[in-house]
Design a protein around this motif. Sequence first.
Motif, PDB file in Angstrom:
ATOM      1  N   UNK A  69       0.832  -1.369   0.039  1.00  0.00           N
ATOM      2  CA  UNK A  69      -0.237   0.079   0.154  1.00  0.00           C
ATOM      3  C   UNK A  69       0.738   1.255  -0.016  1.00  0.00           C
ATOM      4  N   UNK A  70       1.995   1.367   0.718  1.00  0.00           N
ATOM      5  CA  UNK A  70       2.725   2.637   0.775  1.00  0.00           C
ATOM      6  C   UNK A  70       3.987   2.446  -0.014  1.00  0.00           C
ATOM      7  N   UNK A  71       4.386   1.428  -0.328  1.00  0.00           N
ATOM      8  CA  UNK A  71       5.440   1.557  -1.339  1.00  0.00           C
ATOM      9  C   UNK A  71       5.237   1.119  -2.724  1.00  0.00           C
ATOM     10  N   UNK A  72       4.576   0.105  -3.210  1.00  0.00           N
ATOM     11  CA  UNK A  72       4.540  -0.556  -4.306  1.00  0.00           C
ATOM     12  C   UNK A  72       3.165   0.475  -5.015  1.00  0.00           C
ATOM     13  N   UNK A  73       2.188   0.519  -4.089  1.00  0.00           N
ATOM     14  CA  UNK A  73       1.009   1.351  -4.822  1.00  0.00           C
ATOM     15  C   UNK A  73       1.435   2.506  -5.330  1.00  0.00           C
ATOM     16  N   UNK A  81       1.118   3.599  -9.179  1.00  0.00           N
ATOM     17  CA  UNK A  81       0.337   4.794  -9.828  1.00  0.00           C
ATOM     18  C   UNK A  81       0.985   5.969 -10.279  1.00  0.00           C
ATOM     19  N   UNK A  82       1.848   6.504  -9.535  1.00  0.00           N
ATOM     20  CA  UNK A  82       2.539   7.776  -9.757  1.00  0.00           C
ATOM     21  C   UNK A  82       3.379   7.654 -10.981  1.00  0.00           C
ATOM     22  N   UNK A  83       4.052   6.507 -11.043  1.00  0.00           N
ATOM     23  CA  UNK A  83       4.974   6.646 -12.388  1.00  0.00           C
ATOM     24  C   UNK A  83       4.311   6.513 -13.503  1.00  0.00           C
ATOM     25  N   UNK A  99       5.132   9.781 -16.092  1.00  0.00           N
ATOM     26  CA  UNK A  99       5.457   9.563 -17.542  1.00  0.00           C
ATOM     27  C   UNK A  99       4.617  10.377 -18.594  1.00  0.00           C
ATOM     28  N   UNK A 100       3.313  10.292 -18.287  1.00  0.00           N
ATOM     29  CA  UNK A 100       2.349  10.898 -19.117  1.00  0.00           C
ATOM     30  C   UNK A 100       2.319  12.318 -19.062  1.00  0.00           C
ATOM     31  N   UNK A 101       2.609  13.229 -17.893  1.00  0.00           N
ATOM     32  CA  UNK A 101       2.590  14.244 -17.459  1.00  0.00           C
ATOM     33  C   UNK A 101       3.667  15.101 -17.992  1.00  0.00           C
ATOM     34  N   UNK A 102       4.685  14.557 -18.026  1.00  0.00           N
ATOM     35  CA  UNK A 102       6.022  15.176 -18.474  1.00  0.00           C
ATOM     36  C   UNK A 102       6.756  14.327 -19.783  1.00  0.00           C
ATOM     37  N   UNK A 103       5.821  13.862 -20.514  1.00  0.00           N
ATOM     38  CA  UNK A 103       6.214  13.216 -21.742  1.00  0.00           C
ATOM     39  C   UNK A 103       6.844  14.310 -22.643  1.00  0.00           C
ATOM     40  N   UNK A 104       7.651  13.943 -23.668  1.00  0.00           N
ATOM     41  CA  UNK A 104       8.280  14.815 -24.666  1.00  0.00           C
ATOM     42  C   UNK A 104       7.205  15.973 -25.308  1.00  0.00           C
TER      43      UNK A 104
END
Length: 312
Positions: free
Chosen positions: A38-42, A46-48, A52-57
């Motif tokens: 829940x606190x590490x893998x989740x 989710x954020x990765x 990647x989409x938010x700061x795509x080229x």
Amino acid sequence: MLLVACAGDTHLTFLDPQGPIAHQQRWHFYWVLAVMAVLVAGPIFVLLPYWAWRYRYGNKSSTYKPNWDFSRLLEIMAWGGPIIIVAILGFFVWHDSHKLDPYKPIVSKQAPLRVEVIGYDWKWLFIYPDQGIASIGTLAMPVGRPVSLHITSATVMQSLFIPALGSQIYAMGGMVSQLNLEASKPGKSLGENTMYNGNGFHQQKFTALAMSPADFKAWVIKVGATGIVLDAQTLKLIARRSTRSDLIAALPKATSMRGNVYFTGVGKTLFPAVVKATMDGTKTLPNTVFASASAATTPAKRNSGAVTEPSQ
């Protein structure tokens, strides 16, 4: 987890618990796994994709800050997350470390079965001081009754571990460590030494055999009636750097069941004498250790080594 089903008739892991200690350890493992998920893998999974989409080229709407050097929000996330994780895991570890302290006696209406364990190269000698017997290859115990193990090593540092019953404890020469276990149902569990100690390390295994109280009583009587006398000469053979099969070959009068060896006429002073001799750096035990065994055992018992284990 599916591999647990491949264990056959011998239980190999705490994920297949055979006693209350291993059962609690399994739930401890699940809780820690859940917290980490829940606190590490989740957050990572989710954020990765989001970053990647938010700061795509090709994203022209993203803010470009080449001189950026500080973000309070990122600092809080970077430090707050690990602090929360460590605090939660620390609570579970502290709580269960005290709750599952191997030295802590198991609460029961029955008095614990005392077993003294000596680690040799490459075999474990299990002594039942109140019954006057001993065994190599089998740690027998009655179901539902706590077992109080006092453990030492006659050689180098070793580690006693029965995963399906729970807990692992080190055995050190000249010192005595303790371990309290209990089997909740009949069956066989793998026991081993997890500390490398030489060429025969991989063969230093044994079977923790849990049986009904009636079968355990019958086992004790059978071993006491037909086991080999544990005298000074026999103990010298046990103390050699040899595997269990080598020991059986060195005892021509011994007939073992499934590769086990059983002894009778074992005095209560043997275990403390081995601890003291190891601590002092000597290999010789006092003659008084074997005097009671020789006097209490008939010649007929000396020449007999056949032991039949009760059916499970």
